[in-house]
Write a protein that holds these residues in place. Structure first.
Motif, PDB file in Angstrom:
ATOM      1  N   GLY A 131       0.842  -1.242   0.044  1.00 29.38           N
ATOM      2  CA  GLY A 131      -0.142  -0.133   0.015  1.00 29.38           C
ATOM      3  C   GLY A 131       0.727   1.276  -0.002  1.00 29.38           C
ATOM      4  O   GLY A 131       2.080   1.379   0.258  1.00 29.38           O
ATOM      5  N   PRO A 132       0.120   2.464   0.013  1.00 29.60           N
ATOM      6  CA  PRO A 132       0.848   3.735  -0.218  1.00 29.60           C
ATOM      7  C   PRO A 132       1.815   3.753   0.996  1.00 29.60           C
ATOM      8  O   PRO A 132       1.151   3.528   1.972  1.00 29.60           O
ATOM      9  N   SER A 133       2.830   4.352   1.180  1.00 30.41           N
ATOM     10  CA  SER A 133       3.799   4.656   2.331  1.00 30.41           C
ATOM     11  C   SER A 133       4.406   6.133   1.959  1.00 30.41           C
ATOM     12  O   SER A 133       4.596   6.656   0.938  1.00 30.41           O
ATOM     13  N   TYR A 134       4.817   6.525   3.151  1.00 32.59           N
ATOM     14  CA  TYR A 134       5.465   7.762   3.016  1.00 32.59           C
ATOM     15  C   TYR A 134       6.475   7.979   4.289  1.00 32.59           C
ATOM     16  O   TYR A 134       6.157   7.599   5.323  1.00 32.59           O
ATOM     17  N   ARG A 135       7.640   8.270   4.073  1.00 32.12           N
ATOM     18  CA  ARG A 135       8.844   8.203   5.147  1.00 32.12           C
ATOM     19  C   ARG A 135       9.469   9.355   5.277  1.00 32.12           C
ATOM     20  O   ARG A 135       9.866  10.321   4.354  1.00 32.12           O
ATOM     21  N   ASN A 136       9.555  10.029   6.306  1.00 30.63           N
ATOM     22  CA  ASN A 136      10.201  11.161   6.858  1.00 30.63           C
ATOM     23  C   ASN A 136      11.042  10.963   8.129  1.00 30.63           C
ATOM     24  O   ASN A 136      10.925  10.189   8.807  1.00 30.63           O
ATOM     25  N   SER A 137      11.322  12.420   8.681  1.00 30.69           N
ATOM     26  CA  SER A 137      12.167  12.292   9.759  1.00 30.69           C
ATOM     27  C   SER A 137      11.073  11.780  10.718  1.00 30.69           C
ATOM     28  O   SER A 137      11.545  11.476  11.970  1.00 30.69           O
ATOM     29  N   ALA A 411      -1.557   6.915   9.054  1.00 30.89           N
ATOM     30  CA  ALA A 411      -1.139   6.948   7.533  1.00 30.89           C
ATOM     31  C   ALA A 411      -2.302   7.689   7.125  1.00 30.89           C
ATOM     32  O   ALA A 411      -2.045   8.648   5.903  1.00 30.89           O
ATOM     33  N   GLN A 412      -3.337   8.075   7.686  1.00 31.02           N
ATOM     34  CA  GLN A 412      -4.613   8.649   7.091  1.00 31.02           C
ATOM     35  C   GLN A 412      -4.183  10.277   7.137  1.00 31.02           C
ATOM     36  O   GLN A 412      -4.275  11.216   6.216  1.00 31.02           O
ATOM     37  N   LEU A 413      -3.459  10.636   8.093  1.00 30.63           N
ATOM     38  CA  LEU A 413      -2.766  11.859   8.309  1.00 30.63           C
ATOM     39  C   LEU A 413      -1.668  12.383   7.360  1.00 30.63           C
ATOM     40  O   LEU A 413      -1.584  13.400   6.493  1.00 30.63           O
ATOM     41  N   MET A 414      -0.406  11.564   7.278  1.00 25.78           N
ATOM     42  CA  MET A 414       0.543  11.773   6.597  1.00 25.78           C
ATOM     43  C   MET A 414       0.676  11.291   5.088  1.00 25.78           C
ATOM     44  O   MET A 414       1.293  11.616   4.201  1.00 25.78           O
ATOM     45  N   VAL A 415       0.068  10.197   4.884  1.00 25.46           N
ATOM     46  CA  VAL A 415       0.003   9.569   3.294  1.00 25.46           C
ATOM     47  C   VAL A 415      -1.358   9.814   2.817  1.00 25.46           C
ATOM     48  O   VAL A 415      -1.372  10.656   1.651  1.00 25.46           O
ATOM     49  N   THR A 422      -9.465  14.529   1.955  1.00 31.12           N
ATOM     50  CA  THR A 422     -10.553  14.337   2.935  1.00 31.12           C
ATOM     51  C   THR A 422     -10.325  13.036   4.045  1.00 31.12           C
ATOM     52  O   THR A 422     -11.103  12.844   4.436  1.00 31.12           O
ATOM     53  N   THR A 423      -8.945  12.831   4.138  1.00 31.53           N
ATOM     54  CA  THR A 423      -8.716  11.660   4.995  1.00 31.53           C
ATOM     55  C   THR A 423      -8.423  12.192   6.484  1.00 31.53           C
ATOM     56  O   THR A 423      -8.332  11.326   7.512  1.00 31.53           O
ATOM     57  N   SER A 424      -8.459  13.718   6.942  1.00 33.23           N
ATOM     58  CA  SER A 424      -8.537  14.121   7.899  1.00 33.23           C
ATOM     59  C   SER A 424      -9.560  14.998   8.106  1.00 33.23           C
ATOM     60  O   SER A 424     -10.227  15.718   7.275  1.00 33.23           O
TER      61      SER A 424
END
Length: 588
Positions: A131-137, A411-415, A422-424
């Motif tokens: 699924g969709p992912s996002y990585r940061n600090s 994940a709803q917030l960051m991705v 509309t996920t938040s």
């Protein structure tokens, strides 16, 4: 700005407060001492005083401690010195900066399950199909929770029973924000450290808000009639976990596990059908984990309103369920999809965490069971092995389900917001800010009362003395006035001091305190103030009172009878009483 300075340089702030308090205290003491000085100068016009009394007046008016004073004068002076310290102390308490708090409100973005939850679903385990992912600090945020967040979920399972109950456990949030939950997360609080960066964190103590979520419970039992079992090998090093679960729809469950043999396998089965009405996790295990074999956990997810309290200073999150909310707040199909996806992650975890030699998931569950056994070791009657196993297992399953929900919320917030806004949803949070409170009310009121008393004392003295109409220019605090007035008194004062000696011709030495100087013995000499024709003050000896004191203590009883002895003693006592001078002098 002021708070930050006070927080960064507390020693400098304390130094400044002490200086200001001392300055304002000096003003108070100066007024009080001036009133005392004026009153004693008026008294000196009509009273004779000994030199010890004059020293006492000087010490009380400055104020200072004179260690050579007789005890009957020393204690009043000491009391005056002590009270002279009180105004500065009251001022320090009235404006010293204290850490306090105030509150405001700000908008916080929270995950929203009432709108677009299309990204919350089970993704294939194949590489490239996650699924969709996002990585940061701040961490890794993904919708493939059971595949890419194995480490944190395994840690949550192992530490689920570290204390007496889930409500007392402190465990890290499933990201890199350094926040920790005190007690259960209940799957909420994912916004902390992610969407609260706009808060005035320089002086923010924390915040509180309400968030919708799911209250997760799990009931674990031994189902001896379970037909979800291990079989095989079906191929080289491949074993099958298959069978029907209580909520299986559209056929039995099936999945493959690897191993040299089936002894080290811990397999979890979850209904794959989207039509499954309930949420079961069935466990079948090999010989090494026989105590987990045929266990079965039923999950319940109750929509609930939670109160989330975030402590920004200590990076702690505390979650408390407040009230149940209607099932309709999320569409039934959406709610079913969310809870089904969460439970399906257990099967993915059991597959991912089984290798040729061991099951890491089985080891984590064993850690939770062992901790639960130790925490409940003092219970009576003692728990059976079955109760210990099921208790530790239930704690681990709940802890993992909570973290999965937090992961989906993050994940709803960051991705999700990077793909679809509309996920938040915005929620109002009550923010508690550190602030400076200058002084405590008790000290402020005390300073106000002291100011009032001093002003009233000045007005009363002003009225009583008719604006100090009879005040002379002579000031006993001024050494110039003392020297000039003593010179006007003539040599009689010096001769009287010389005459105050003992019978052996020596001065009478006295040491009252370790810090005192030798006393020349002339403190009992009584003087009075006279004014010449020009109104100039002169200090003269009060002959009658000084003479009475000179014989004190030197009464001889040799060669006298009883009656004569009583008469001599009476005469000496009368002379002593006649010469005694109190702290306010003696009327002429």
């Amino acid at each position: 700005m002021v708070f930050q300075l006070a927080n960064r340089y507390p020693a400098s702030v304390a130094f400044t407060v002490q200086l200001l308090a001392a300055l304002f205290g000096v003003i108070h003491v100066a007024v009080i001492c001036k009133l005392i000085n004026y009153a004693l100068r008026l008294r000196l016009r009509s009273a004779s005083v000994s030199l010890d009394v004059l020293r006492t007046w000087v010490d009380m008016t400055i104020p200072r401690i004179d260690w050579d004073l007789p005890l009957r004068f020393f204690f009043p002076v000491t009391l005056m010195v002590f009270f002279s310290l009180v105004p500065a102390a009251l001022w320090a308490g009235s404006f010293a900066p204290l850490v306090s708090s105030t509150s405001t409100s700000m908008v916080l973005r929270c995950p929203d399950y009432t709108r677009n939850i299309s990204l919350i679903k089970e993704y294939p385990m194949e590489i490239g199909k996650a699924g969709p992912s996002y990585r940061n600090s701040q961490g890794l945020f993904t919708f493939s929770v059971g595949q890419q967040l194995i480490g944190p979920l395994l840690s949550a399972a192992a530490g689920a029973s570290s204390n007496d109950s889930l409500a007392k456990i402190t465990h890290p949030k499933i990201d890199n924000t350094q926040f920790s939950y005190t007690g259960r997360s209940y799957g909420v609080g994912s916004s902390a450290g992610l969407t609260d960066l706009d808060f005035p964190q320089a002086n923010a103590a924390g915040y509180k808000y309400n968030e919708y979520g799911y209250l997760t419970t799990a009931q674990c039992i031994y189902n001896q009639s379970s037909n979800f079992t291990l079989s095989g090998p079906v191929n080289e090093w491949i074993y099958a976990a298959a069978g029907t679960l209580p909520d299986s729809v559209e056929g039995p469950e099936y999945s493959n596990y690897i191993g040299h043999n089936a002894k080290a396998i811990v397999a979890m089965g979850v209904a794959y059908s989207e039509l499954s009405p309930r949420r079961y996790v069935a466990i079948t295990a090999g010989e090494f984990y026989a105590h987990l074999n045929n266990t079965q956990c039923e999950f319940d997810f109750a929509p609930t309103m939670f109160e989330v309290t975030v402590d920004l200073a200590n990076l702690n999150i505390t979650v408390k369920p407040t009230s149940a909310i209607p099932e309709t707040y999320i569409h039934e199909s959406d709610a079913r999809n969310i809870t089904r996806t969460v439970v399906r992650q257990f099967e993915l975890l059991s597959n991912d965490l089984t290798n040729l030699y061991d099951s890491l998931l089985g080891q984590a569950l064993n850690s939770s069971i062992a901790a639960y056994s130790m925490s409940m070791g003092g219970s009576w009657p003692p728990l059976t092995q079955e109760e210990r196993t099921l208790g530790g297992l239930a704690n681990a399953m709940i802890a993992m389900a909570d973290d999965m929900l937090v992961a989906y919320g993050s994940a709803q917030l960051m991705v999700g917001t990077r793909i679809n806004s509309t996920t938040s949803v915005p929620r109002v949070a009550d923010v508690y800010l550190y602030a400076l409170q200058f002084g405590q009310p008790a000290y402020i009121y005390a300073v106000f009362a002291l100011n009032t008393v001093i002003v009233l004392a000045v007005l009363v003295e002003r009225y009583r003395t008719r604006v100090w109409a009879d005040l002379t220019r002579f000031n006993y605090l001024d050494p110039r006035d003392l020297i000039v007035a003593a010179s006007r008194g003539g040599e009689q004062l010096a001769h009287a001091a010389d005459d105050m000696v003992g019978q052996d011709g020596r001065k009478v030495p006295r040491h009252v305190w370790l810090l005192s100087d030798p006393d020349e013995g002339n403190g009992r000499l009584v003087v009075r103030l006279r004014a010449d024709e020009g109104g100039h003050a002169a200090i003269e000896v009060d002959e009658a009172r000084s003479e009475a004191l000179m014989g004190e203590g030197w009464v001889s009883y040799e060669d006298v009878g009883v009656d004569e002895e009583k008469a001599v003693a009476k005469e000496a006592w009368e002379r002593r009483e006649k010469g005694r001078v109190g702290v306010f002098g003696s009327a002429r």
